[in-house]
Enzyme design. Structure first.
Site, PDB file in Angstrom:
ATOM      1  N   LEU A   1       0.816  -1.219   0.000  1.00 19.54           N
ATOM      2  CA  LEU A   1       0.000   0.000   0.000  1.00 19.54           C
ATOM      3  C   LEU A   1       0.849   1.268   0.000  1.00 19.54           C
ATOM      4  O   LEU A   1       0.573   2.203  -0.753  1.00 19.54           O
ATOM      5  CB  LEU A   1      -0.922   0.016   1.224  1.00 19.54           C
ATOM      6  CG  LEU A   1      -2.131  -0.909   1.183  1.00 19.54           C
ATOM      7  CD1 LEU A   1      -2.899  -0.811   2.487  1.00 19.54           C
ATOM      8  CD2 LEU A   1      -3.037  -0.556   0.013  1.00 19.54           C
TER       9      LEU A   1
ATOM     10  N   ARG B   1       0.882  -0.083  18.118  1.00 13.52           N
ATOM     11  CA  ARG B   1      -0.006   0.405  17.059  1.00 13.52           C
ATOM     12  C   ARG B   1      -1.463   0.107  17.381  1.00 13.52           C
ATOM     13  O   ARG B   1      -1.808  -0.967  17.867  1.00 13.52           O
ATOM     14  CB  ARG B   1       0.354  -0.257  15.728  1.00 13.52           C
ATOM     15  CG  ARG B   1      -0.605   0.104  14.608  1.00 13.52           C
ATOM     16  CD  ARG B   1      -0.113  -0.331  13.259  1.00 13.52           C
ATOM     17  NE  ARG B   1      -0.099  -1.764  13.049  1.00 13.52           N
ATOM     18  CZ  ARG B   1      -1.182  -2.509  12.839  1.00 13.52           C
ATOM     19  NH1 ARG B   1      -2.389  -1.960  12.857  1.00 13.52           N
ATOM     20  NH2 ARG B   1      -1.071  -3.798  12.634  1.00 13.52           N
TER      21      ARG B   1
ATOM     22  N   SER C   1      -8.388 -11.659  12.820  1.00 13.42           N
ATOM     23  CA  SER C   1      -8.506 -10.215  12.943  1.00 13.42           C
ATOM     24  C   SER C   1      -9.149  -9.736  14.238  1.00 13.42           C
ATOM     25  O   SER C   1     -10.063 -10.367  14.772  1.00 13.42           O
ATOM     26  CB  SER C   1      -9.341  -9.708  11.775  1.00 13.42           C
ATOM     27  OG  SER C   1      -9.668  -8.365  11.947  1.00 13.42           O
TER      28      SER C   1
ATOM     29  N   HIS D   1       3.414  -9.731  14.920  1.00  9.27           N
ATOM     30  CA  HIS D   1       2.522  -9.211  13.896  1.00  9.27           C
ATOM     31  C   HIS D   1       3.049  -7.997  13.145  1.00  9.27           C
ATOM     32  O   HIS D   1       2.869  -7.882  11.938  1.00  9.27           O
ATOM     33  CB  HIS D   1       1.200  -8.856  14.569  1.00  9.27           C
ATOM     34  CG  HIS D   1       0.125  -8.385  13.636  1.00  9.27           C
ATOM     35  ND1 HIS D   1      -0.279  -9.110  12.545  1.00  9.27           N
ATOM     36  CD2 HIS D   1      -0.629  -7.247  13.636  1.00  9.27           C
ATOM     37  CE1 HIS D   1      -1.247  -8.442  11.911  1.00  9.27           C
ATOM     38  NE2 HIS D   1      -1.467  -7.318  12.533  1.00  9.27           N
TER      39      HIS D   1
ATOM     40  N   ARG E   1      -3.741  -3.904  21.662  1.00 10.28           N
ATOM     41  CA  ARG E   1      -3.193  -5.236  21.421  1.00 10.28           C
ATOM     42  C   ARG E   1      -2.132  -5.666  22.435  1.00 10.28           C
ATOM     43  O   ARG E   1      -2.089  -6.819  22.835  1.00 10.28           O
ATOM     44  CB  ARG E   1      -2.601  -5.282  20.013  1.00 10.28           C
ATOM     45  CG  ARG E   1      -3.695  -5.212  18.985  1.00 10.28           C
ATOM     46  CD  ARG E   1      -3.162  -5.141  17.594  1.00 10.28           C
ATOM     47  NE  ARG E   1      -4.286  -5.172  16.661  1.00 10.28           N
ATOM     48  CZ  ARG E   1      -4.169  -5.008  15.352  1.00 10.28           C
ATOM     49  NH1 ARG E   1      -2.985  -4.817  14.810  1.00 10.28           N
ATOM     50  NH2 ARG E   1      -5.229  -5.050  14.587  1.00 10.28           N
TER      51      ARG E   1
ATOM     52  N   HIS F   1       0.274  -9.667  18.116  1.00  7.56           N
ATOM     53  CA  HIS F   1      -1.185  -9.614  17.981  1.00  7.56           C
ATOM     54  C   HIS F   1      -1.804 -10.656  18.910  1.00  7.56           C
ATOM     55  O   HIS F   1      -1.334 -11.786  18.954  1.00  7.56           O
ATOM     56  CB  HIS F   1      -1.589  -9.894  16.532  1.00  7.56           C
ATOM     57  CG  HIS F   1      -2.998  -9.518  16.216  1.00  7.56           C
ATOM     58  ND1 HIS F   1      -4.075 -10.225  16.690  1.00  7.56           N
ATOM     59  CD2 HIS F   1      -3.509  -8.491  15.488  1.00  7.56           C
ATOM     60  CE1 HIS F   1      -5.196  -9.643  16.261  1.00  7.56           C
ATOM     61  NE2 HIS F   1      -4.875  -8.590  15.528  1.00  7.56           N
TER      62      HIS F   1
END
Lengths: 258, 625
Positions: free
Chosen positions: B12, B411, B249, B363, B296, B235
């Site tokens: 991305l 994050r 997720s 993660h 997380r 994660h």
């Protein structure tokens, strides 16, 4: 569970090199899949008759069946190696590369022609730039749900591999690109340029070359309704051919869609 | 001559950078080790954050900024975060215009869901494969520019290093064609590294096999500063696997999924038959406000504590239940279809009817290459400033997970897709400004400079092809991953880290005795791995050394020997003693870990955050109970 996994791999050092089969035995391990076995072979590249060899080459990335990289033919069926769980495969497990694409080496092939096909059908929404132009068009949830499924195509090549119309000497574009035209032509903005994409499907090797074998939909790991996509695009290209004929004067005069 | 731009990486961040350059009419060469459509961004599942505020919750980019800074425990410069959060709604609209099939409300508007670390519905999503859908949208736009001749793709090419001139500026790159093993040097006025994170340094993680961090590591070896290396996100919910750990997720909890273990430690019943009042929802109990949606690092720590310290793993395994069985199957298919399928396919159990068994997994790297920014007195990012996303090497930019800039010590879920796109959006114009204002004074890249780069790497690979020692590089790589998992994830101790640095250095010695396994010149994956492995070992050492030096607990970096005690009051600001300890900790440690390469090991300093002189938000205790 057997204490060993037996895997036979068709190997070629390059596109023009002769093929050979190599067999490997690796210890069984929990949750084994074809990838974890190939990784085990990398750590000990010795065939089952004790001969040292090079680690087989193969493509891989995400290992969760969303990138399409590790597609190969496993026990005669084209699929992703990551989701091929060993305890559901008959042994010895045979691995061969896909045959409808130029070979690079061993299990790795060049699927560049699929990306070229996406150029040919103009597989994008032609936005007016990345500037702050507000939200996109509204869409009914039902339309989004159809488009989402079409949009999960990861260009893996399974549909081309099983298609009798796709071959080294044939021009057929294949189900993936045809279904992508359906995706973009379903989108409220994409619709405005539907004609251009349909014309891409009307040239040599376009949607009319489909032989209706319907192998593609069965082979698609994402369950994309490829045969309905092809049927729908076949109808749409027919309509487009009439439209182009009726509007031929306007198009020649530059008044119609370019 | 027209300027030339290189973007390395086709995820991305890379593709957004390419789009911004091409949109300005610039010619761009994009290098990627895989066809760009297969980049790791496809693995992102849950969604992308933006305070569009469609649910009457009074959400606002300021609140998004605050949630991001708090989640990262303030260990980052603040203006880029504000810039990102303010740009987020328009980024989501842009993606919508590009045709991303975002889930819709009945009125046909974009739908938003909850995610961790916030109390707002702020996450736009496309089923549970949002990253894939976003990447495809950008891939399509780039293909459009490619067909117009503005973009050239070099797929199956691996970045080896940047070309440095006498003044230390970046003037291009050297890259390896993985199919033919040819090495070439390419000139450029500005280069952007958008090469993602280093998950493979940990062996098995939720990352793709291509996320070796090798490009970032090599840039660090070549003089780029690496920041906050010790901050690696684990994660909370993944399916442990032999080849990788597959992400489940956070959106599973965003849609109402609950984490639990049986109240009775020895309860052997099928989880479906255990009544609600005999289940221990440990996150909901301890964090009544955020419940299962704590950030997380917090969730991972609690799960590891419950499983390892209390011995409460379900069915005698290292796992807890992630339960979505109370949600109607049709809703699950519509909103979480992608991950329901992944669980079903890889575990063989239908998660719509049986609770999933999950455990934390490595993660994401919050740390990465240091990047600059330029903001005005109101803390707004200056558009087109050549300093945005610039590394300390003139002409070298970084964007995406490879930069350190947007996530601090931890994050926030669904901020990664956003940070990648935002960083790309500002990196492109910054590169153009740099090339216009700085690079032209330098003129064309001398052929000798490019030749030197090519020769250096050709020689290095010639040496690699001749490596015929006793060590299998893939075995060293596996041992590196196992070591890193064991000592540098959710809980860290200095003794382990000290020993670990020694073990990594031993592995570096063993690397020198590697066997290349394959001397061919067609898709020789072993040779390329041998080169990557050295870079990974350097990065592993860096992560451990930085982790060793930071004697505090902050976000994902948790050392029980240096953790603040629990405050005596529910609201920590009401406990003066605790507040004093918190203040003292920040005074010492609220600083960036800045690492520079040296042959004797990383040279690490702790440097103050410049934006704290005029902060958007003064640091405040991070507390979610």
């Amino acid at each position: 569970m057997a204490d060993q996994i037996v895997m036979r791999i068709e190997r070629r050092d390059g596109p023009d090199a002769p093929a050979r089969w190599e067999e490997f035995k690796v210890p069984s391990h929990p949750n084994a899949n074809v990838i974890s076995v190939l990784m085990e072979i990398q750590r000990n590249p010795v065939t089952s008759d004790g001969k040292r060899t090079t680690p087989p080459a193969w493509d891989a990335a995400c290992l969760e069946e969303v990138c399409g990289s590790c597609t190969m033919v496993i026990n005669g069926r084209v699929r992703q190696a990551c989701s091929a769980l060993i305890n559901r495969l008959e042994q010895p497990i045979t691995l061969t590369p896909m045959k409808k694409f130029p070979l690079i080496r061993d299990l790795a092939v060049d699927r560049g022609k699929m990306f070229e096909a996406l150029k040919r059908v103009r597989g994008w929404i032609p936005i007016d730039g990345t500037y702050d132009l507000g939200p996109g068009p509204r869409q009914a949830p039902e339309d989004q749900e159809i488009n989402y499924v079409l949009s999960t195509c990861m260009t893996c090549g399974c549909c081309l591999e099983v298609c009798p119309q796709v071959g080294k000497d044939t021009a057929f574009i294949g189900a993936a690109a045809i279904s992508q035209v359906r995706l973009f032509n379903n989108h409220p903005t994409g619709k405005m340029h539907a004609d251009e994409r349909l014309r891409g499907l009307m040239e040599t090797g376009g949607v009319n070359d489909c032989g209706k074998a319907a192998n593609c939909a069965e082979a698609c790991p994402k369950g994309i309704p490829l045969t309905s996509s092809i049927a729908e695009m076949a109808r749409a290209t027919t309509r487009q051919a009439f439209k182009d004929w009726f509007l031929r004067d306007e198009r020649a005069a530059g008044a119609g869609p370019a | 001559m027209a300027e030339r731009y290189i973007v390395v990486g086709g995820g991305l961040a890379g593709l957004m950078t390419v789009i911004k350059l091409a949109e300005a009419g610039k010619h761009v060469d994009v290098f990627s080790i895989v066809p760009v459509k297969r980049s790791h961004s496809v693995c992102a599942q849950g969604g992308i954050n933006g305070a569009v505020n469609t649910k009457g919750e009074g959400d606002h980019p300021d609140i998004h900024t605050r949630d991001t800074l708090r989640s990262g425990d303030f260990l980052l410069e603040q203006p880029p975060v504000k810039g990102m959060c303010y740009a987020a709604p328009q980024i989501i609209y842009l993606l919508d215009r590009m045709g991303v099939p975002f889930n819709r409300t009945s009125e046909g508007l974009l739908d938003f869901r909850r995610f961790g670390g916030t109390l707002h519905h702020r996450t736009a999503f496309s089923g549970a494969s949002t990253g894939q859908q976003l990447l495809y949208a950008l891939d399509e736009q780039v293909r459009r520019y490619e067909s117009e001749g503005l973009v050239r793709k070099f797929e199956y090419w691996e970045y080896l290093s940047f070309v440095k001139d006498a003044e230390g500026a970046c003037r291009g790159i050297v890259a390896l064609d993985l199919r033919t093993m040819q090495i070439e040097a390419f000139p450029a006025d500005a280069v952007c590294l958008a090469t993602g994170g280093p998950g493979i340094v940990y062996g098995r993680s939720t990352n793709s096999t291509i996320n070796t961090g090798t490009a970032a590591s090599r840039a660090y070896i070549d003089g780029a500063i690496y920041t906050n290396a010790e901050f690696i996100q684990v994660h909370p919910t993944a399916i442990p696997g032999e080849d990788k750990h597959r992400l489940m997720s956070e959106s599973a909890r965003g849609e109402g999924g609950r984490i639990w273990v049986p109240k009775n430690k020895d309860d052997k019943r099928d989880p479906r038959t255990i009544p609600e009042n005999e289940r221990w929802f440990f996150l909901e109990e301890k964090y009544p406000k955020y419940r299962n949606l704590v950030p997380r690092d917090v969730a991972s720590r609690e799960i590891v504590y419950v499983v390892r310290n209390l011995g409460r793993g379900v069915e005698g395994q290292e796992a807890v239940y992630l339960d979505v069985t109370h949600i109607p199957a049709a809703t699950l298919d519509r909103k979480l279809g992608g991950i329901m399928e992944i669980y079903e396919k890889f575990v063989g159990v239908d998660p719509r009817h049986t609770p999933m068994k999950i455990f934390p997994a490595v993660h994401y790297s919050m740390g990465g290459l240091w990047v600059d920014y330029e903001a005005d007195a109101r803390n707004d990012m200056v558009p087109g400033s050549p300093r945005q996303q610039a590394t300390n090497i003139p002409g070298l930019y970084a964007a995406g997970e490879v930069d350190y800039g947007y996530h601090g010590a931890n994050r926030l879920g669904a901020n990664s897709l956003l940070s990648c796109i935002y960083a790309g959006m500002i990196a492109g114009p910054a590169m153009i400004s740099y090339a216009k204002n700085v690079a032209p004074k330098k003129g064309d890249v001398p052929k000798t400079l490019l030749g030197q780069g090519k020769t250096y790497w050709s020689d290095r690979f010639d040496k690699i092809y001749k490596m015929d020692g006793t060590e299998n590089p893939f075995v060293i790589g596996r041992e590196m991953g196992e070591l890193m998992q064991k000592i540098s994830t959710v809980v860290k101790f200095n003794k382990d880290l000290d020993e670990g640095v020694g073990k990594i250095r031993e592995m570096k010695e063993r690397w020198k005795r590697s066997n290349v396994l394959d001397t061919g010149r067609t898709l020789n994956q072993s040779a390329s791995y041998v080169n990557q492995l050295w870079n990974m070992l350097e990065l592993a050492e860096l992560i451990l050394v930085c982790g060793r030096l930071r004697d505090e607990s902050r976000g994902s970096h948790y050392k029980p020997d240096f953790a603040l005690p629990e405050p005596k009051t529910k609201d920590p600001t009401q406990d003066p003693q605790w507040m004093e300890a918190w203040r003292v900790r920040n005074e010492k440690w609220l600083k960036l870990t800045m690492a520079r390469f040296s042959a004797d090991g990383p040279k690490v300093t702790f440097e103050p955050l410049k934006s704290l002189a005029n902060p958007i938000l003064k640091p405040e205790p991070r507390w979610y109970a």
